[in-house]
Design an enzyme around this catalytic site. Structure first.
Site, PDB file in Angstrom:
ATOM      1  N   LEU A  33     -15.292  29.704  -0.340  1.00  0.00           N
ATOM      2  CA  LEU A  33     -15.557  28.710  -1.376  1.00  0.00           C
ATOM      3  C   LEU A  33     -14.942  29.099  -2.718  1.00  0.00           C
ATOM      4  O   LEU A  33     -14.888  30.272  -3.079  1.00  0.00           O
ATOM      5  CB  LEU A  33     -17.070  28.527  -1.535  1.00  0.00           C
ATOM      6  CG  LEU A  33     -17.822  28.067  -0.277  1.00  0.00           C
ATOM      7  CD1 LEU A  33     -19.304  27.872  -0.593  1.00  0.00           C
ATOM      8  CD2 LEU A  33     -17.233  26.781   0.290  1.00  0.00           C
ATOM      9  N   HIS A  34     -14.487  28.081  -3.451  1.00  0.00           N
ATOM     10  CA  HIS A  34     -13.943  28.263  -4.792  1.00  0.00           C
ATOM     11  C   HIS A  34     -14.519  27.158  -5.678  1.00  0.00           C
ATOM     12  O   HIS A  34     -15.326  26.342  -5.214  1.00  0.00           O
ATOM     13  CB  HIS A  34     -12.408  28.243  -4.762  1.00  0.00           C
ATOM     14  CG  HIS A  34     -11.836  27.076  -4.016  1.00  0.00           C
ATOM     15  ND1 HIS A  34     -11.936  25.780  -4.476  1.00  0.00           N
ATOM     16  CD2 HIS A  34     -11.198  26.995  -2.822  1.00  0.00           C
ATOM     17  CE1 HIS A  34     -11.356  24.961  -3.630  1.00  0.00           C
ATOM     18  NE2 HIS A  34     -10.901  25.676  -2.597  1.00  0.00           N
ATOM     19  N   HIS A  37     -14.729  23.531  -4.416  1.00  0.00           N
ATOM     20  CA  HIS A  37     -15.879  23.217  -3.558  1.00  0.00           C
ATOM     21  C   HIS A  37     -17.140  23.040  -4.417  1.00  0.00           C
ATOM     22  O   HIS A  37     -17.932  22.122  -4.181  1.00  0.00           O
ATOM     23  CB  HIS A  37     -16.146  24.361  -2.567  1.00  0.00           C
ATOM     24  CG  HIS A  37     -15.049  24.596  -1.578  1.00  0.00           C
ATOM     25  ND1 HIS A  37     -14.319  25.760  -1.543  1.00  0.00           N
ATOM     26  CD2 HIS A  37     -14.558  23.830  -0.563  1.00  0.00           C
ATOM     27  CE1 HIS A  37     -13.439  25.700  -0.551  1.00  0.00           C
ATOM     28  NE2 HIS A  37     -13.550  24.548   0.047  1.00  0.00           N
ATOM     29  N   LYS A 151      -7.843  16.459  -3.116  1.00  0.00           N
ATOM     30  CA  LYS A 151      -6.856  17.473  -2.722  1.00  0.00           C
ATOM     31  C   LYS A 151      -6.334  17.193  -1.315  1.00  0.00           C
ATOM     32  O   LYS A 151      -5.170  17.387  -1.016  1.00  0.00           O
ATOM     33  CB  LYS A 151      -7.526  18.846  -2.824  1.00  0.00           C
ATOM     34  CG  LYS A 151      -6.911  19.959  -2.032  1.00  0.00           C
ATOM     35  CD  LYS A 151      -5.827  20.611  -2.806  1.00  0.00           C
ATOM     36  CE  LYS A 151      -5.170  21.805  -2.183  1.00  0.00           C
ATOM     37  NZ  LYS A 151      -5.399  22.093  -0.804  1.00  0.00           N
ATOM     38  N   GLN A 155      -6.829  13.167   4.410  1.00  0.00           N
ATOM     39  CA  GLN A 155      -8.078  13.441   5.124  1.00  0.00           C
ATOM     40  C   GLN A 155      -9.168  12.467   4.658  1.00  0.00           C
ATOM     41  O   GLN A 155      -9.955  11.976   5.467  1.00  0.00           O
ATOM     42  CB  GLN A 155      -8.511  14.884   4.871  1.00  0.00           C
ATOM     43  CG  GLN A 155      -9.868  15.234   5.431  1.00  0.00           C
ATOM     44  CD  GLN A 155     -10.154  16.713   5.363  1.00  0.00           C
ATOM     45  OE1 GLN A 155      -9.870  17.446   6.305  1.00  0.00           O
ATOM     46  NE2 GLN A 155     -10.720  17.173   4.260  1.00  0.00           N
ATOM     47  N   SER A 187      -7.401  26.350  -3.685  1.00  0.00           N
ATOM     48  CA  SER A 187      -7.431  26.246  -2.235  1.00  0.00           C
ATOM     49  C   SER A 187      -7.840  27.589  -1.659  1.00  0.00           C
ATOM     50  O   SER A 187      -7.458  28.641  -2.190  1.00  0.00           O
ATOM     51  CB  SER A 187      -6.038  25.866  -1.716  1.00  0.00           C
ATOM     52  OG  SER A 187      -5.955  26.112  -0.323  1.00  0.00           O
ATOM     53  N   ARG A 189      -6.682  28.850   0.882  1.00  0.00           N
ATOM     54  CA  ARG A 189      -5.462  29.503   1.364  1.00  0.00           C
ATOM     55  C   ARG A 189      -4.712  30.239   0.246  1.00  0.00           C
ATOM     56  O   ARG A 189      -3.879  31.090   0.542  1.00  0.00           O
ATOM     57  CB  ARG A 189      -4.529  28.468   2.021  1.00  0.00           C
ATOM     58  CG  ARG A 189      -5.013  28.000   3.379  1.00  0.00           C
ATOM     59  CD  ARG A 189      -3.964  27.141   4.057  1.00  0.00           C
ATOM     60  NE  ARG A 189      -4.333  26.791   5.413  1.00  0.00           N
ATOM     61  CZ  ARG A 189      -5.094  25.757   5.765  1.00  0.00           C
ATOM     62  NH1 ARG A 189      -5.590  24.952   4.834  1.00  0.00           N
ATOM     63  NH2 ARG A 189      -5.376  25.508   7.027  1.00  0.00           N
TER      64      ARG A 189
HETATM   65  P1  AMP Z   1     -11.947  22.978   2.929  1.00  0.00           P
HETATM   66  O1  AMP Z   1     -12.964  24.074   2.875  1.00  0.00           O
HETATM   67  O2  AMP Z   1     -10.587  23.388   2.494  1.00  0.00           O
HETATM   68  O3  AMP Z   1     -11.988  22.222   4.228  1.00  0.00           O
HETATM   69  O4  AMP Z   1     -12.404  21.926   1.835  1.00  0.00           O
HETATM   70  C1  AMP Z   1     -13.696  21.378   1.842  1.00  0.00           C
HETATM   71  C2  AMP Z   1     -13.719  20.227   0.861  1.00  0.00           C
HETATM   72  O5  AMP Z   1     -13.376  20.695  -0.433  1.00  0.00           O
HETATM   73  C3  AMP Z   1     -12.687  19.133   1.229  1.00  0.00           C
HETATM   74  O6  AMP Z   1     -13.261  17.867   1.016  1.00  0.00           O
HETATM   75  C4  AMP Z   1     -11.561  19.425   0.259  1.00  0.00           C
HETATM   76  O7  AMP Z   1     -10.789  18.278  -0.046  1.00  0.00           O
HETATM   77  C5  AMP Z   1     -12.326  19.897  -0.967  1.00  0.00           C
HETATM   78  N1  AMP Z   1     -11.463  20.680  -1.840  1.00  0.00           N
HETATM   79  C6  AMP Z   1     -10.597  21.661  -1.471  1.00  0.00           C
HETATM   80  N2  AMP Z   1      -9.913  22.117  -2.545  1.00  0.00           N
HETATM   81  C7  AMP Z   1     -10.355  21.404  -3.608  1.00  0.00           C
HETATM   82  C8  AMP Z   1     -10.025  21.387  -5.002  1.00  0.00           C
HETATM   83  N3  AMP Z   1      -9.098  22.197  -5.500  1.00  0.00           N
HETATM   84  N4  AMP Z   1     -10.675  20.515  -5.803  1.00  0.00           N
HETATM   85  C9  AMP Z   1     -11.615  19.677  -5.299  1.00  0.00           C
HETATM   86  N5  AMP Z   1     -11.979  19.638  -4.004  1.00  0.00           N
HETATM   87  C10 AMP Z   1     -11.347  20.486  -3.166  1.00  0.00           C
END
Ligand code: AMP
Length: 284
Positions: A33-34, A37, A151, A155, A187, A189
């Site tokens: 998480l960042h 999230h 982002k 999706q 992200s 990643r």
């Molecule tokens: P993930 O853990 O990458 O699957 O992301 C979980 C949720 O967080 C998804 O709905 C992503 O679109 C959202 N998310 C990822 N990066 C960001 C960001 N930089 N800003 C806002 N939401 C994000």
């Protein structure tokens, strides 16, 4: 915060919330998480009585096995962040809870051309995997509101379609992208980038910004080619730099000056694949 790893107990807890008339906001994640999230969790908190976050690295949405294996896992830190942000429930399911019948023979979802363009084209099967996990999670949580990030623009479109197909009683809210001070979209990643790659990574948001600032009605390919070349010069291997109608994601080769537009890019730095997008403000 209460942690659940199995479906039945979380459903019982959520039934109780519902009986008490409490609304439920849901933020699905893959962990690591960042602040991006956390911004979704904050939006969920503002608009609901209880917030559920899930952490599940869904095997069926990874078309590249090494991407799955190397996906960052920072569970202890994640749990701390979730407690700090007052999340009520963390759902951390085992794979067998999400896919009790295994991952073969899962349903296929009618998501149309979204599956064959942009991320769909370069990550075959990815959006079927997203639908499989999201359908299951949404059926378990039965949230009033679902929070996802712009982002992952495509999706969000796919999940909107999934909600239409399944008629589940959940409303999707798309939240804006949080960025690092230099503009790089946050992200999970990003943690896999070397310091030198991290410096170059910002180019992806820079070229998207340039497209937004310089787009004129007419053919879009010169602008897109120049953006792609800048990414190549910065060391990226580019999957795509494209413009699409922001409402339906139809690709735009020729902009009429009226359609709402989103600029999207996906490119590798070494082994790390980054994506980003920007909406172009109308009224140009
Ligand atoms: P993930 O853990 O990458 O699957 O992301 C979980 C949720 O967080 C998804 O709905 C992503 O679109 C959202 N998310 C990822 N990066 C960001 C960001 N930089 N800003 C806002 N939401 C994000």
């Amino acid at each position: 915060m209460i942690l659940f790893k199995q479906v039945e107990p979380i459903q019982q807890a959520l039934d109780k919330f519902r009986q008490e008339g409490r609304s439920i906001g849901f933020v699905p994640t893959m962990g690591a998480l960042h602040r991006g999230h956390i911004s979704l969790l904050e939006a969920a908190q503002k608009e609901n009585d209880a917030v559920v976050c899930s952490i599940f690295v869904n095997p069926t949405q990874f078309n590249d096995p090494s991407d799955f294996e190397k996906y960052p896992v920072t569970l202890e830190k994640d749990i701390e962040l979730l407690i700090q942000s007052h999340t009520n429930i963390l759902f951390l399911p085992y794979v067998s809870e999400i896919y009790p019948g295994g991952t073969n023979n899962l349903p296929n979802y009618e998501i149309g051309f979204l599956e064959t363009i942009l991320e769909g084209k370069y990550r075959p099967g990815h959006f079927q995997g997203v639908c499989q996990v999201m359908h299951r999670l949404l059926e378990i949580i039965l949230a009033n509101n679902l929070y996802m990030g712009q982002k992952d623009y495509q999706q969000c479109m796919v999940v909107k379609r999934l909600l239409e197909l399944t008629q589940l009683p959940t409303q999707l809210h798309t939240c804006s992208t949080l960025r690092e001070p230099d503009g790089l979209a946050m992200s999970s990643r990003n943690t896999r980038l070397s310091p030198a790659q991290r410096e170059q990574a910002v180019t992806i948001s820079r070229v998207l910004n340039e497209i937004c600032n310089n787009l004129e009605p007419g053919f879009t390919s010169p602008l897109l080619q120049s953006a792609e070349q800048k990414l190549v010069n910065a060391g990226f291997k580019v999957d795509y730099v494209s413009l699409a109608n922001a409402d339906n994601l139809e690709l735009l080769d020729n902009w009429d000056g009226q359609q709402p537009v989103v600029a999207l890019a996906a490119a590798y730095l070494g082994e790390v694949r980054l994506i980003d997008n920007m909406l172009i403000q109308s009224g140009k």
